[in-house]
Design a protein around this motif. Structure first.
Motif, PDB file in Angstrom:
ATOM      1  N   GLU A  16      -1.657   0.017   8.237  1.00 19.07           N
ATOM      2  CA  GLU A  16      -0.779  -1.604   8.012  1.00 19.07           C
ATOM      3  C   GLU A  16       0.617  -1.447   8.748  1.00 19.07           C
ATOM      4  OE1 GLU A  16      -1.296  -3.135   4.320  1.00 19.07           O
ATOM      5  OE2 GLU A  16      -3.311  -2.662   4.145  1.00 19.07           O
ATOM      6  N   ASN A  55      -2.099   6.935   2.133  1.00 15.60           N
ATOM      7  CA  ASN A  55      -3.189   7.064   3.131  1.00 15.60           C
ATOM      8  C   ASN A  55      -3.473   5.515   3.589  1.00 15.60           C
ATOM      9  OD1 ASN A  55      -3.968   9.998   3.743  1.00 15.60           O
ATOM     10  ND2 ASN A  55      -4.675   9.757   1.431  1.00 15.60           N
ATOM     11  N   SER A  56      -3.574   4.666   2.641  1.00 22.70           N
ATOM     12  CA  SER A  56      -4.129   3.336   2.722  1.00 22.70           C
ATOM     13  C   SER A  56      -2.966   2.476   3.450  1.00 22.70           C
ATOM     14  CB  SER A  56      -4.481   2.717   1.594  1.00 22.70           C
ATOM     15  OG  SER A  56      -3.109   2.619   0.609  1.00 22.70           O
ATOM     16  N   ALA A  57      -1.682   2.947   3.726  1.00 17.90           N
ATOM     17  CA  ALA A  57      -0.613   2.332   4.316  1.00 17.90           C
ATOM     18  C   ALA A  57      -0.524   2.395   5.877  1.00 17.90           C
ATOM     19  CB  ALA A  57       0.727   2.633   3.853  1.00 17.90           C
ATOM     20  N   TRP A 109      -5.192  10.390   9.384  1.00 17.88           N
ATOM     21  CA  TRP A 109      -4.029   9.554   9.457  1.00 17.88           C
ATOM     22  C   TRP A 109      -2.854   9.988  10.452  1.00 17.88           C
ATOM     23  CZ3 TRP A 109      -5.680   5.080   9.313  1.00 17.88           C
ATOM     24  CH2 TRP A 109      -6.688   4.690   8.423  1.00 17.88           C
ATOM     25  N   ARG A 163       0.929  -1.247   0.011  1.00 22.71           N
ATOM     26  CA  ARG A 163       0.045  -0.089  -0.054  1.00 22.71           C
ATOM     27  C   ARG A 163       0.787   1.460  -0.092  1.00 22.71           C
ATOM     28  NH1 ARG A 163      -5.264  -1.688   0.212  1.00 22.71           N
ATOM     29  NH2 ARG A 163      -5.713  -3.570   1.412  1.00 22.71           N
ATOM     30  N   ARG A 164       0.233   2.416  -0.357  1.00 22.24           N
ATOM     31  CA  ARG A 164       0.938   3.587  -0.563  1.00 22.24           C
ATOM     32  C   ARG A 164       0.229   4.694   0.307  1.00 22.24           C
ATOM     33  NH1 ARG A 164       1.672   1.081  -5.110  1.00 22.24           N
ATOM     34  NH2 ARG A 164       4.043   1.046  -5.817  1.00 22.24           N
TER      35      ARG A 164
END
Length: 77
Positions: free
Chosen positions: A11, A6-8, A29, A3-4
């Motif tokens: 995680e 915001n979505s990372a 975030w 993922r990169r």
């Protein structure tokens, strides 16, 4: 981790990662990372994209024998 940006962020901790370098993040975030004591380096889109633009320009200039010039700005983003 694939993922990169915001979505990372959610995680990072489960993957054992404590630092993220990215262009920018949404505010929620940033707060999420602060609460979990994660390190964030939000370098801005302009700063993180300049190198790729210059590399592409240099490659095209070489391939097609064209002059090129990068004109930077003081964009704070």
């Amino acid at each position: 981790m694939q993922r990169r940006g915001n979505s990372a962020v959610p995680e990072l901790e489960p993957a054992g990662i404590d630092t993220l370098v990215t262009g920018e993040l949404r505010e929620e975030w940033f707060n999420f990372a602060q609460e979990r004591r994660l390190n964030l380096y939000l370098c801005g889109h302009y700063a993180t994209e300049v190198h790729a633009v210059c590399a592409l320009a240099a490659e095209l200039a070489k391939r097609f024998r064209l002059p090129w010039e990068f004109i930077g700005t003081d964009n704070p983003l």
